[in-house]
Design an enzyme around this catalytic site. Sequence first.
Site, mmCIF file in Angstrom:
data_model
loop_
_atom_site.group_PDB
_atom_site.id
_atom_site.type_symbol
_atom_site.label_atom_id
_atom_site.label_comp_id
_atom_site.label_asym_id
_atom_site.label_seq_id
_atom_site.Cartn_x
_atom_site.Cartn_y
_atom_site.Cartn_z
ATOM 1 N N LYS A 197 -5.696 31.379 5.849
ATOM 2 C CA LYS A 197 -4.715 31.105 4.798
ATOM 3 C C LYS A 197 -5.092 29.783 4.126
ATOM 4 O O LYS A 197 -5.547 28.846 4.800
ATOM 5 C CB LYS A 197 -3.330 31.008 5.446
ATOM 6 C CG LYS A 197 -2.157 30.909 4.487
ATOM 7 C CD LYS A 197 -0.848 30.877 5.281
ATOM 8 C CE LYS A 197 0.385 30.784 4.420
ATOM 9 N NZ LYS A 197 1.630 30.758 5.234
ATOM 10 N N SER A 216 4.921 34.087 3.680
ATOM 11 C CA SER A 216 3.984 33.547 2.729
ATOM 12 C C SER A 216 2.517 33.785 3.079
ATOM 13 O O SER A 216 1.656 33.571 2.237
ATOM 14 C CB SER A 216 4.229 32.042 2.591
ATOM 15 O OG SER A 216 3.866 31.361 3.775
ATOM 16 N N SER A 266 6.826 33.648 7.954
ATOM 17 C CA SER A 266 5.639 33.811 7.103
ATOM 18 C C SER A 266 4.452 34.516 7.740
ATOM 19 O O SER A 266 3.502 34.869 7.044
ATOM 20 C CB SER A 266 5.193 32.459 6.548
ATOM 21 O OG SER A 266 6.040 32.065 5.509
#
Length: 512
Positions: free
Chosen positions: A105, A186, A210
């Site tokens: 990420k 996310s 997330s």
Amino acid sequence: MASLLSFIAPLLLLLSPPMAISGNGFEIQEATIEAIQQAFKEGKLTSRQLVQYYSDRIHALNPLVRAVIEVNPDAIRLAELADEERNNAGDRHLGWLHGIPILLKDNIATKDQLNTTAGSFALLGSVVPRDAGVVRRLRSAGAIILGKASLSEWAEFRSFSVPDGWCGRSGQGKNPYVLSADPCGSSSGSAIAVAASMATVALGTETDGSIICPSSSNSVVGIKPTAGLASRAGVIPISPRQDNVGPICRTVSDAVHVLDVIVGYDPRDENATSEAAVFIPRNGYERFLKTDGLQGKRIGVLSKGYFDLFPSTSVRAITFQRHFNTMREKGAILLDNLVIPKASTIEDFIGKYEDEVLRAEFKEAINAYLSELTYSPVRSLADLITFNNKHKDEEKIGEYGQDIFLNSQNSSGVGPTERAAIAKMRVLSKQGLERLMKKEKLDAVVTPEAFFTSIMAIGGYPGISVPAGYGRDGSPFGLCFTGLKGFEPRLIEIAYAFEQATNVRKPPSFKP
Ligand SMILES: *[C@@H]1O[C@H](CO)[C@@H](O)[C@H](O)[C@H]1NC(C)=O
Ligand SMILES: *[C@@H]1O[C@H](CO)[C@@H](O)[C@H](O)[C@H]1NC(C)=O
Ligand SMILES: *[C@@H]1O[C@H](CO)[C@@H](O)[C@H](O)[C@H]1NC(C)=O
């Protein structure tokens, strides 16, 4: 025209036989780490072929799903090095992650040619002082950093109106099962990318939901570990109290192999990692991958406020009941209709204070992160706000505003009110989930999708999301198994046995 081409290219790739771009007869697309290591050993596959395969797939699919922000220009070279190391190693086992390409990420720092930007142009060109703690561990295990995955910008902490999966640097990430469905966030890019086989495995981060939510929505496995189990040093922060790093993978076993590498003490995340280190089993997590892992497990089914939200004739409700039966058949003891003590007090308190505390923590933590960068065009939350204002009419900012940034800047940091709220959340966690689990002697509670993540977040509890099914429109949903701090071994036993018994996951079909 451009958009038509970008739609057709991935379809052509999907229609072409996977063999054409795989190693010698080895099908890469759905391959697990264990299968890949076996193929390495038998000389049917090299890391270089693997990196080439994923790079081609990213090139073809990314215009459609926007899961990857940057591909590592060094990945091929690193793969060649891994191949050479393996050739020289003889029969020595180099570890499960050796030569395995992983996506990170874009809020996880790498000290290489890749940028670390949380999806925002504000941080483009900034230089991090060093690899994040988890990246250091990945590299020493021989993993290949393939690139950076997209995310909901700033891990969904810029504005409530930033859509799930959207960031300035790569636009709108798409759910690969149903392109019009919510990919959640996310860690959207990490989940989309592994679902669509654009990497073997990925890392995400979770402050509240997330990892669990995009894993559920994109039919992959996500592990949100016990707070502090994996280092957060070098991760663009929201809250040092609630932030976590964890694996997002196609299978439980892949996720467990990644978990085994990333956990452990890190002097740069001293307090949290030393506290959690006591939970790490001496010989790691791999030995909890047991097909009979459901045998004798006491699992609490949280109906009220969770499973009862789905109409009894819905695909989800019917599927969940079928899975409960499977778990019973596999020897689990399901305790139905359990309720968390003080559930409504806890939910109310979270609703009222969680965001407020996070905003105060974010202001302090992001200012500290930015001030430690070797070089950066922005050095404070105030600079980020100025940047967004300056470019607010441009596509790279989107029309989404920055209300969370503004509120956070307006906070005076973690003061007496916030400390009292944090203390209260700890007490409520003890009086809630902890009391229930101890009273009923539970190994886990099970909840649908990402409905339970706030309770996991404030308590620092671990959870694993496993694919559970697909709605009428084909969009995926998962089940989440949660336990108390340090319950990873039994959660892994449960999740693995459940996955092996149900075998739900199928590759995405990119429906419009
Ligand atoms: C990182 O950002 C710079 C722009 O500042 C760009 O030139 C470079 O290509 C980026 N790195 C990668 C790997 O994309
Ligand atoms: C770590 O713990 C010590 C001792 O409790 C405390 O003084 C210090 O502020 C903590 N550090 C951080 C970064 O929270
Ligand atoms: C900033 O804080 C003050 C005082 O607490 C409040 O009145 C004001 O509405 C806040 N502004 C924003 C943008 O949150």
